[in-house]
Structure formats: C-alpha cells, structure tokens
Scaffold this active site. Structure first.
Site, mmCIF file in Angstrom:
data_model
loop_
_atom_site.group_PDB
_atom_site.id
_atom_site.type_symbol
_atom_site.label_atom_id
_atom_site.label_comp_id
_atom_site.label_asym_id
_atom_site.label_seq_id
_atom_site.Cartn_x
_atom_site.Cartn_y
_atom_site.Cartn_z
ATOM 1 N N HIS A 1 3.511 -2.037 3.280
ATOM 2 C CA HIS A 1 3.563 -0.685 2.721
ATOM 3 C C HIS A 1 4.905 -0.431 2.042
ATOM 4 C CE1 HIS A 1 0.531 -0.489 5.938
ATOM 5 N NE2 HIS A 1 -0.044 0.448 5.203
ATOM 6 N N ASP B 1 0.790 -1.228 0.000
ATOM 7 C CA ASP B 1 0.000 0.000 0.000
ATOM 8 C C ASP B 1 0.826 1.283 0.000
ATOM 9 O OD1 ASP B 1 -2.100 -1.781 0.278
ATOM 10 O OD2 ASP B 1 -3.110 -0.605 1.826
#
Length: 257
Positions: A225, A78
């Site tokens: 992430h 992400d």
C-alpha cells in the site's frame, strides 16, 4: 485470498475471492501496455487509447499469475496515489528497475492527478480500486457496484491524461460475478493477490519483510500500500525486499491480462 487489514477501517472483513488465471501475451511498450492496444505517436500520450473509444473485453477470471512466467513477481500497490508516499515508492521502484501495478482509489486519483501521471510516465500500470474503497461492495446492489467501478475508471483515466486502468481490484477482495464481468467488459482484468504483506496493519518493517519472504511460494502477486495512513514501514520493507528478490533470481512482471 483474504481481505486484508485491520479491523474496522478499510480492511475490516475476511472473505475469499475466486481463483483462476488465463495467460495472454504481454503488451510491447509502456504506453501501448497502458492503453491495451498497439499504436504509435510521439509525446507522453503516445499510444494511449482515447477515453471515448470502446475498450476490448478481457477475461473475467481473477488474475494471479505473472506475464513473466513462473519465477517472477508482480508488485502491486494499493489505495493511492498519495503525495507523501507514492513518490517514495516510485523512487525505490526506479532505483531497482522494477515496474509495478498501482491500484488507485478514484477520489485519490482525482485529488492527485500529478501523481497519477508520474506513475504512468514511469511505465507502471493502472488498476481501478473503486471510488471509495468499500470492502462491503459484494453485499451491495449491482447499481452501486457499477457506479463505484465505472466512476473510478473515469476518475483515473481523466487524472492520467487519457490512459485507462488495465485491471480492477475489488476492495478487500470483495468481488462478485457481476463486478468481475462488468470490469472485464471494460477491458479491466479482475486482479487478485497471492501474498498479503500485511503492511496496512503496520506490524513493523521486519514483520512485513518476513511475511513476504515466507509467503512468496504462494504465488507471484504481492500486495502493498502507498496510502491509507503512515506507509513508512512499507517503504522501508520495499527497500529491503526489492533487492532481495533480485538476488533470489526473480524477475518482475505485470499480472496476466
């Protein structure tokens, strides 16, 4: 599924997102998978659906399962792309023969189109993570939600060279019935997660590894992430976890569509 993260930043609040999965057949090639259709052609854009065409609607139920079945994992990344961390993540994925789903923030995609195209060229899938990563989206008007989702879709598609996102992940899990149906109508399956690696909080590489190993029984879709700050711990954790998962007999898939 908790909203991930540390305090007042991007991941400030905690809420639950609806759970449900509908399995469908996986696409059969890198570019047709990205485009969500069969088709041919040559060159790097072969099979990519033109941005002007109407995408086929998908289920609005939040996806958690893997298209590779029960003993599989979905790696999801992400908040990028990021010029420092995304290449390192891509390198680790390549070394381990793993395909992932990159949930991109529209402004990041717009700023780093070269990174978006590298993600696509490597056979990974794209996911709409809104324009500005507002974790309070579920408290905002439908007009605001629509702008955040559709503009990001345009930004990512343009940056990729015409390849549309296949999923929509609400920032922090801030889905609403409206946003789920809006995204699904644009061909983007709402995407949840089963395991929050907590890497965004930078708890240390060992802590990230332990969290994933401990919680993997919760389900296949794991949240990491590649932007939003120093992601060196994420890179180090992936260097350990990807080979470990393979040793445990896991296959790597994409979230169901």
């Amino acid at each position: 599924m908790a909203r991930h993260g540390g305090g007042r930043g991007w991941y400030g609040r905690v809420a639950a997102a609806a759970v449900g999965v509908t399995a469908v057949a996986a696409a059969t090639s890198v570019w047709t998978a990205q485009a969500g259709q069969t088709g041919g052609g040559s060159g790097t854009s072969a099979g990519a659906r033109p941005a002007a065409s109407k995408p086929a609607a998908v289920s609005p139920v939040i996806a958690h399962s893997s298209d590779k079945g029960a003993h599989a994992v979905n790696i999801t990344i992400d908040d990028g792309p990021d010029p420092q961390w995304t290449p390192q993540v891509l390198q680790l994925l390549r070394e381990n023969g793993v395909k992932a789903t990159f949930c991109m923030v529209g402004t990041q995609a717009e700023a780093h189109p070269d990174m978006v195209r590298k993600v696509v060229a490597a056979g990974h899938r794209l996911c709409d993570h809104t324009v500005s990563h507002d974790t309070t989206m579920d408290t905002k008007s439908q007009a605001y939600q629509k702008q955040q989702i559709l503009k990001a879709e345009q930004q990512i598609t343009r940056a990729s060279g015409g390849v549309r996102p296949m999923y929509y992940r609400a920032p922090g899990g801030a889905f609403t019935p409206y946003s789920r149906h809006l995204a699904a109508g644009r061909g983007m399956r709402p995407l949840g997660w089963n395991v929050d690696s907590k890497d965004f909080e930078r708890p240390g590489t060992d802590a990230i590894v332990t969290t994933v190993k401990t919680e993997l029984t919760n389900g296949p879709t794991i949240l990491f992430h590649d932007a939003g700050g120093d992601r060196s711990q994420t890179v180090a954790a992936l260097r350990i976890l990807l080979p470990w998962m393979k040793q445990q007999g896991y296959s790597f898939g994409f979230p169901v569509r």
